[in-house]
Design a protein around this motif. Structure first.
Motif, PDB file in Angstrom:
ATOM      1  N   HIS A 226      19.019  56.812  42.211  1.00 46.06           N
ATOM      2  CA  HIS A 226      18.059  57.605  41.431  1.00 46.06           C
ATOM      3  C   HIS A 226      18.389  59.095  41.523  1.00 46.06           C
ATOM      4  O   HIS A 226      18.208  59.835  40.560  1.00 46.06           O
ATOM      5  CB  HIS A 226      16.644  57.346  41.931  1.00 46.06           C
ATOM      6  CG  HIS A 226      15.591  58.142  41.232  1.00 46.06           C
ATOM      7  ND1 HIS A 226      15.276  57.948  39.908  1.00 46.06           N
ATOM      8  CD2 HIS A 226      14.781  59.138  41.661  1.00 46.06           C
ATOM      9  CE1 HIS A 226      14.323  58.799  39.558  1.00 46.06           C
ATOM     10  NE2 HIS A 226      14.010  59.531  40.600  1.00 46.06           N
ATOM     11  N   ILE A 227      18.857  59.553  42.660  1.00 44.03           N
ATOM     12  CA  ILE A 227      19.219  60.957  42.840  1.00 44.03           C
ATOM     13  C   ILE A 227      20.564  61.232  42.167  1.00 44.03           C
ATOM     14  O   ILE A 227      20.724  62.193  41.442  1.00 44.03           O
ATOM     15  CB  ILE A 227      19.278  61.335  44.329  1.00 44.03           C
ATOM     16  CG1 ILE A 227      17.944  61.038  45.020  1.00 44.03           C
ATOM     17  CG2 ILE A 227      19.692  62.774  44.518  1.00 44.03           C
ATOM     18  CD1 ILE A 227      16.757  61.781  44.451  1.00 44.03           C
ATOM     19  N   SER A 228      21.540  60.376  42.421  1.00 42.56           N
ATOM     20  CA  SER A 228      22.854  60.494  41.795  1.00 42.56           C
ATOM     21  C   SER A 228      23.649  59.226  42.044  1.00 42.56           C
ATOM     22  O   SER A 228      23.644  58.711  43.153  1.00 42.56           O
ATOM     23  CB  SER A 228      23.621  61.681  42.377  1.00 42.56           C
ATOM     24  OG  SER A 228      24.938  61.714  41.837  1.00 42.56           O
ATOM     25  N   PRO A 229      24.335  58.732  41.017  1.00 48.51           N
ATOM     26  CA  PRO A 229      25.248  57.615  41.258  1.00 48.51           C
ATOM     27  C   PRO A 229      26.399  58.094  42.146  1.00 48.51           C
ATOM     28  O   PRO A 229      26.602  59.299  42.304  1.00 48.51           O
ATOM     29  CB  PRO A 229      25.744  57.240  39.858  1.00 48.51           C
ATOM     30  CG  PRO A 229      25.491  58.428  39.020  1.00 48.51           C
ATOM     31  CD  PRO A 229      24.343  59.173  39.630  1.00 48.51           C
ATOM     32  N   PRO A 230      27.136  57.172  42.737  1.00 48.50           N
ATOM     33  CA  PRO A 230      28.269  57.577  43.565  1.00 48.50           C
ATOM     34  C   PRO A 230      29.218  58.489  42.781  1.00 48.50           C
ATOM     35  O   PRO A 230      29.480  58.266  41.601  1.00 48.50           O
ATOM     36  CB  PRO A 230      28.953  56.259  43.914  1.00 48.50           C
ATOM     37  CG  PRO A 230      27.895  55.227  43.737  1.00 48.50           C
ATOM     38  CD  PRO A 230      27.011  55.725  42.640  1.00 48.50           C
ATOM     39  N   ARG A 231      29.687  59.528  43.440  1.00 46.16           N
ATOM     40  CA  ARG A 231      30.587  60.511  42.812  1.00 46.16           C
ATOM     41  C   ARG A 231      31.758  60.803  43.732  1.00 46.16           C
ATOM     42  O   ARG A 231      31.634  60.711  44.949  1.00 46.16           O
ATOM     43  CB  ARG A 231      29.843  61.822  42.549  1.00 46.16           C
ATOM     44  CG  ARG A 231      28.702  61.695  41.580  1.00 46.16           C
ATOM     45  CD  ARG A 231      29.248  61.416  40.211  1.00 46.16           C
ATOM     46  NE  ARG A 231      28.150  61.156  39.299  1.00 46.16           N
ATOM     47  CZ  ARG A 231      28.318  60.892  38.031  1.00 46.16           C
ATOM     48  NH1 ARG A 231      29.519  60.848  37.504  1.00 46.16           N
ATOM     49  NH2 ARG A 231      27.287  60.663  37.262  1.00 46.16           N
ATOM     50  N   PRO A 232      32.872  61.230  43.163  1.00 48.85           N
ATOM     51  CA  PRO A 232      34.011  61.625  44.001  1.00 48.85           C
ATOM     52  C   PRO A 232      33.677  62.886  44.807  1.00 48.85           C
ATOM     53  O   PRO A 232      32.855  63.712  44.400  1.00 48.85           O
ATOM     54  CB  PRO A 232      35.133  61.910  43.005  1.00 48.85           C
ATOM     55  CG  PRO A 232      34.588  61.695  41.648  1.00 48.85           C
ATOM     56  CD  PRO A 232      33.150  61.317  41.750  1.00 48.85           C
TER      57      PRO A 232
ATOM     58  N   SER B 137      12.864  67.728  37.809  1.00 48.01           N
ATOM     59  CA  SER B 137      11.447  67.613  38.160  1.00 48.01           C
ATOM     60  C   SER B 137      11.099  66.228  38.682  1.00 48.01           C
ATOM     61  O   SER B 137      10.164  66.080  39.460  1.00 48.01           O
ATOM     62  CB  SER B 137      10.584  67.945  36.943  1.00 48.01           C
ATOM     63  OG  SER B 137      10.878  67.052  35.890  1.00 48.01           O
ATOM     64  N   ASP B 138      11.860  65.193  38.282  1.00 50.28           N
ATOM     65  CA  ASP B 138      11.551  63.838  38.761  1.00 50.28           C
ATOM     66  C   ASP B 138      12.416  63.441  39.964  1.00 50.28           C
ATOM     67  O   ASP B 138      12.373  62.303  40.415  1.00 50.28           O
ATOM     68  CB  ASP B 138      11.729  62.821  37.646  1.00 50.28           C
ATOM     69  CG  ASP B 138      13.167  62.662  37.175  1.00 50.28           C
ATOM     70  OD1 ASP B 138      14.043  63.439  37.642  1.00 50.28           O
ATOM     71  OD2 ASP B 138      13.415  61.787  36.353  1.00 50.28           O
ATOM     72  N   GLY B 139      13.201  64.376  40.476  1.00 49.85           N
ATOM     73  CA  GLY B 139      14.041  64.070  41.629  1.00 49.85           C
ATOM     74  C   GLY B 139      15.406  63.531  41.273  1.00 49.85           C
ATOM     75  O   GLY B 139      16.292  63.494  42.090  1.00 49.85           O
ATOM     76  N   ALA B 140      15.576  63.111  40.031  1.00 46.28           N
ATOM     77  CA  ALA B 140      16.875  62.593  39.601  1.00 46.28           C
ATOM     78  C   ALA B 140      17.770  63.738  39.167  1.00 46.28           C
ATOM     79  O   ALA B 140      17.322  64.841  38.912  1.00 46.28           O
ATOM     80  CB  ALA B 140      16.684  61.608  38.444  1.00 46.28           C
ATOM     81  N   THR B 141      19.048  63.448  39.077  1.00 47.12           N
ATOM     82  CA  THR B 141      20.000  64.472  38.676  1.00 47.12           C
ATOM     83  C   THR B 141      20.836  63.971  37.515  1.00 47.12           C
ATOM     84  O   THR B 141      21.351  62.876  37.555  1.00 47.12           O
ATOM     85  CB  THR B 141      20.939  64.829  39.843  1.00 47.12           C
ATOM     86  OG1 THR B 141      20.132  65.313  40.919  1.00 47.12           O
ATOM     87  CG2 THR B 141      21.942  65.877  39.458  1.00 47.12           C
ATOM     88  N   ASP B 142      20.935  64.777  36.482  1.00 49.72           N
ATOM     89  CA  ASP B 142      21.844  64.484  35.368  1.00 49.72           C
ATOM     90  C   ASP B 142      23.172  65.126  35.725  1.00 49.72           C
ATOM     91  O   ASP B 142      23.308  66.330  35.683  1.00 49.72           O
ATOM     92  CB  ASP B 142      21.292  65.039  34.068  1.00 49.72           C
ATOM     93  CG  ASP B 142      22.234  64.806  32.896  1.00 49.72           C
ATOM     94  OD1 ASP B 142      23.251  64.097  33.073  1.00 49.72           O
ATOM     95  OD2 ASP B 142      21.951  65.309  31.808  1.00 49.72           O
ATOM     96  N   PHE B 143      24.126  64.322  36.082  1.00 50.64           N
ATOM     97  CA  PHE B 143      25.384  64.824  36.609  1.00 50.64           C
ATOM     98  C   PHE B 143      26.474  64.823  35.548  1.00 50.64           C
ATOM     99  O   PHE B 143      27.638  64.862  35.852  1.00 50.64           O
ATOM    100  CB  PHE B 143      25.803  63.952  37.788  1.00 50.64           C
ATOM    101  CG  PHE B 143      26.635  64.665  38.796  1.00 50.64           C
ATOM    102  CD1 PHE B 143      27.569  65.636  38.455  1.00 50.64           C
ATOM    103  CD2 PHE B 143      26.509  64.363  40.133  1.00 50.64           C
ATOM    104  CE1 PHE B 143      28.341  66.269  39.390  1.00 50.64           C
ATOM    105  CE2 PHE B 143      27.280  64.989  41.089  1.00 50.64           C
ATOM    106  CZ  PHE B 143      28.179  65.930  40.707  1.00 50.64           C
ATOM    107  N   SER B 144      26.105  64.806  34.299  1.00 50.94           N
ATOM    108  CA  SER B 144      27.128  64.767  33.249  1.00 50.94           C
ATOM    109  C   SER B 144      27.706  66.132  32.992  1.00 50.94           C
ATOM    110  O   SER B 144      27.235  67.137  33.403  1.00 50.94           O
ATOM    111  CB  SER B 144      26.555  64.191  31.979  1.00 50.94           C
ATOM    112  OG  SER B 144      25.297  64.729  31.686  1.00 50.94           O
TER     113      SER B 144
END
Length: 56
Positions: free
Chosen positions: A29-35, A49-56
């Motif tokens: 929910h915070i971030s999918p696995p990333r390098p 605001s919802d704690g999630a991160t759009d990492f695109s």
């Protein structure tokens, strides 16, 4: 003993764990696995605001 909750995928799950006072979370929910090379960028982003991160 510190407790880490893993696999949080929704804001509702995160809210429940915050109420239960978990020490740490590991969450898609915070971030999918990333390098590792993405970590500095991730840490410099303001939280959503919802704690999630759009990492695109």
């Amino acid at each position: 003993m510190p407790v880490t909750a893993e696999g949080i995928e929704t804001a509702a799950q995160l809210a429940l764990l915050e109420c239960e006072k978990y020490d740490e979370i590991q969450a898609y929910h915070i971030s999918p696995p990333r390098p590792a090379r993405d970590v500095p960028h991730f840490l410099s982003m303001p939280p959503a605001s919802d704690g999630a991160t759009d990492f695109s």
